[in-house]
Design an enzyme around this catalytic site. Structure first.
Site, PDB file in Angstrom:
ATOM      1  CD  GLU A  83      -3.064  -1.443   2.396  1.00  0.00           C
ATOM      2  OE1 GLU A  83      -4.017  -2.144   2.390  1.00  0.00           O
ATOM      3  OE2 GLU A  83      -2.540  -0.942   3.385  1.00  0.00           O
ATOM      4  CG  HIS A  88      -5.883  -3.332   8.709  1.00  0.00           C
ATOM      5  ND1 HIS A  88      -6.785  -4.504   8.254  1.00  0.00           N
ATOM      6  CD2 HIS A  88      -6.060  -2.507   7.593  1.00  0.00           C
ATOM      7  CE1 HIS A  88      -6.196  -3.750   6.774  1.00  0.00           C
ATOM      8  NE2 HIS A  88      -5.992  -3.086   6.708  1.00  0.00           N
TER       9      HIS A  88
END
Length: 222
Positions: A77, A98
């Site tokens: 990412e 997350h």
């Protein structure tokens, strides 16, 4: 190269795992060096407890790997991180987590409103934690999806994915904002539950922008 910055990014990544904001090798962290413009970023698919400083990777804003001493690859990412730095030249650090409650609202594609005043510290220009539209992780589409949300606020959710926080000073402050995202999301979840799924009251933009340090507090020699 940039050994102190590598240490700080690594320590933040480990703290995120210990605090439960990231599990199972998820999430990623980066910080930009003011002098070189290079970005120090966490590697992909490594248990954070096993990380050492040489594992941290140095990249430029064009996604060129400048240094990876132990041969690890940067997080998949990375493009998202780099796009944030290009969109917001003031930003010096990015924390992507997350965490549970934040990800619940990311799954629901539901912005988190300003249910408590502390959101005033997160530069949410529309009195909410916005949601970036879905982009497949690791793709240019994910990077493009964060452009508008990171202009709107220092904190935002990624649809069906997780949460992101940015800061103009350092990685520690970016991580603190990521922790606030989770706390505010949990409060909002509990408020909805306690209120029979009815939306709780929230603060308007004007109220959040009105805060100032109390003039009544006096300092010597002032």
């Amino acid at each position: 190269m940039l050994e102190d910055l590598k240490l700080r990014v690594m320590n933040t990544a480990k703290k995120a795992q210990r605090d439960g904001l990231c599990k199972h090798k998820s999430g990623n962290f980066s910080a930009r060096d003011a002098e070189t413009g290079y970005v120090v970023i966490t590697p992909t698919s490594v248990d954070r407890e096993d990380l050492v400083v040489p594992d941290m990777i140095v990249m430029d804003l064009d996604a060129n790997v400048i240094e990876n001493q132990t041969g690890l690859r940067p997080t998949s990412e990375s493009l998202m991180h780099l796009e944030i730095y290009k969109t917001r030249p003031d930003v010096m650090a990015v924390a992507h987590t997350h965490s549970m409650y934040a990800t619940v609202f990311a799954v629901l594609n539901k912005p988190v409103p300003a249910v408590v005043y502390e959101i005033a510290n997160l530069k949410c220009s529309k009195a909410r934690i916005p949601v970036a539209p879905y982009g497949r992780p690791g793709t240019p589409a994910l990077a493009e999806s964060v452009v508008e949300p990171c202009k709107e606020a220092d904190v935002f959710l990624l649809q069906g994915h997780g949460a992101v926080a940015v800061d103009e000073t350092n990685i520690e402050e970016a991580y603190l904002k990521a922790a606030y995202i989770e706390e505010l999301s949990e409060l909002y979840h509990h408020a909805l539950t306690a209120n029979g799924c009815q939306e709780p009251d929230s603060f308007p933009v004007e109220e959040l922008q009105s805060w100032e340090y109390p003039k009544e507090i006096k300092f010597p020699n002032a």
